[in-house]
Design a protein around this motif. Structure first.
Motif, PDB file in Angstrom:
ATOM      1  N   GLU A   1       0.830  -1.200   0.000  1.00  0.00           N
ATOM      2  CA  GLU A   1       0.000   0.000   0.000  1.00  0.00           C
ATOM      3  C   GLU A   1       0.869   1.255   0.000  1.00  0.00           C
ATOM      4  N   SER A   2       1.924   1.261   0.797  1.00  0.00           N
ATOM      5  CA  SER A   2       2.844   2.401   0.825  1.00  0.00           C
ATOM      6  C   SER A   2       3.503   2.597  -0.530  1.00  0.00           C
ATOM      7  N   ARG A   3       3.927   1.507  -1.149  1.00  0.00           N
ATOM      8  CA  ARG A   3       4.584   1.581  -2.455  1.00  0.00           C
ATOM      9  C   ARG A   3       3.629   2.156  -3.493  1.00  0.00           C
ATOM     10  N   GLN A   4       2.370   1.741  -3.446  1.00  0.00           N
ATOM     11  CA  GLN A   4       1.374   2.244  -4.392  1.00  0.00           C
ATOM     12  C   GLN A   4       1.157   3.746  -4.180  1.00  0.00           C
ATOM     13  N   THR A   5       1.085   4.181  -2.944  1.00  0.00           N
ATOM     14  CA  THR A   5       0.910   5.598  -2.633  1.00  0.00           C
ATOM     15  C   THR A   5       2.092   6.406  -3.146  1.00  0.00           C
ATOM     16  N   ILE A   6       3.297   5.915  -2.905  1.00  0.00           N
ATOM     17  CA  ILE A   6       4.502   6.607  -3.353  1.00  0.00           C
ATOM     18  C   ILE A   6       4.545   6.674  -4.877  1.00  0.00           C
ATOM     19  N   ASN A   7       4.222   5.583  -5.548  1.00  0.00           N
ATOM     20  CA  ASN A   7       4.226   5.578  -7.013  1.00  0.00           C
ATOM     21  C   ASN A   7       3.173   6.527  -7.587  1.00  0.00           C
ATOM     22  N   THR A   8       2.030   6.630  -6.948  1.00  0.00           N
ATOM     23  CA  THR A   8       1.004   7.563  -7.400  1.00  0.00           C
ATOM     24  C   THR A   8       1.506   8.999  -7.278  1.00  0.00           C
ATOM     25  N   ALA A   9       2.133   9.305  -6.156  1.00  0.00           N
ATOM     26  CA  ALA A   9       2.677  10.656  -5.963  1.00  0.00           C
ATOM     27  C   ALA A   9       3.783  10.942  -6.972  1.00  0.00           C
ATOM     28  N   ILE A  10       4.608   9.969  -7.260  1.00  0.00           N
ATOM     29  CA  ILE A  10       5.666  10.132  -8.258  1.00  0.00           C
ATOM     30  C   ILE A  10       5.041  10.447  -9.620  1.00  0.00           C
ATOM     31  N   GLY A  11       3.970   9.756  -9.957  1.00  0.00           N
ATOM     32  CA  GLY A  11       3.280  10.026 -11.216  1.00  0.00           C
ATOM     33  C   GLY A  11       2.746  11.442 -11.284  1.00  0.00           C
ATOM     34  N   ILE A  12       2.195  11.919 -10.190  1.00  0.00           N
ATOM     35  CA  ILE A  12       1.683  13.289 -10.129  1.00  0.00           C
ATOM     36  C   ILE A  12       2.825  14.289 -10.328  1.00  0.00           C
ATOM     37  N   ILE A  13       3.923  14.058  -9.642  1.00  0.00           N
ATOM     38  CA  ILE A  13       5.081  14.955  -9.756  1.00  0.00           C
ATOM     39  C   ILE A  13       5.642  14.920 -11.175  1.00  0.00           C
ATOM     40  N   MET A  14       5.694  13.745 -11.778  1.00  0.00           N
ATOM     41  CA  MET A  14       6.179  13.628 -13.159  1.00  0.00           C
ATOM     42  C   MET A  14       5.303  14.452 -14.095  1.00  0.00           C
ATOM     43  N   PHE A  15       3.998  14.374 -13.913  1.00  0.00           N
ATOM     44  CA  PHE A  15       3.066  15.117 -14.768  1.00  0.00           C
ATOM     45  C   PHE A  15       3.218  16.619 -14.553  1.00  0.00           C
TER      46      PHE A  15
END
Length: 77
Positions: free
Chosen positions: A22-36
């Motif tokens: 769950e933590s990894r998924q949250t971090i990856n989602t935030a990374i995607g937002i920052i990338m965008f």
């Protein structure tokens, strides 16, 4: 008694693995937002997230949750 201890240990391990995923998924989602938002690579977005975590003395997961929450709040206004 040994079976009960093994069962409890297995349940604890399962819970820990679920929390890590769950933590990894949250971090990856935030990374995607920052990338965008910044038109940057995955590595650059992770660095941005890590720097924010370090400068605020917060866990990476907490900073990621705040990134996601800020986007959700912006969409609701």
């Amino acid at each position: 008694m040994t079976f009960a201890a093994r069962a409890a240990a297995a349940d604890d391990e399962r819970h820990d693995l679920e929390a890590a995923l769950e933590s990894r998924q949250t971090i990856n989602t935030a990374i995607g937002i920052i990338m965008f938002q910044n038109s940057c690579s995955h590595a650059e977005a992770l660095t941005i997230l890590q720097r924010a975590s370090n400068s605020r003395n917060l866990k990476l997961r907490v900073v990621a949750e705040r990134v996601i929450t800020s986007i959700a709040d912006a969409e609701n206004h």
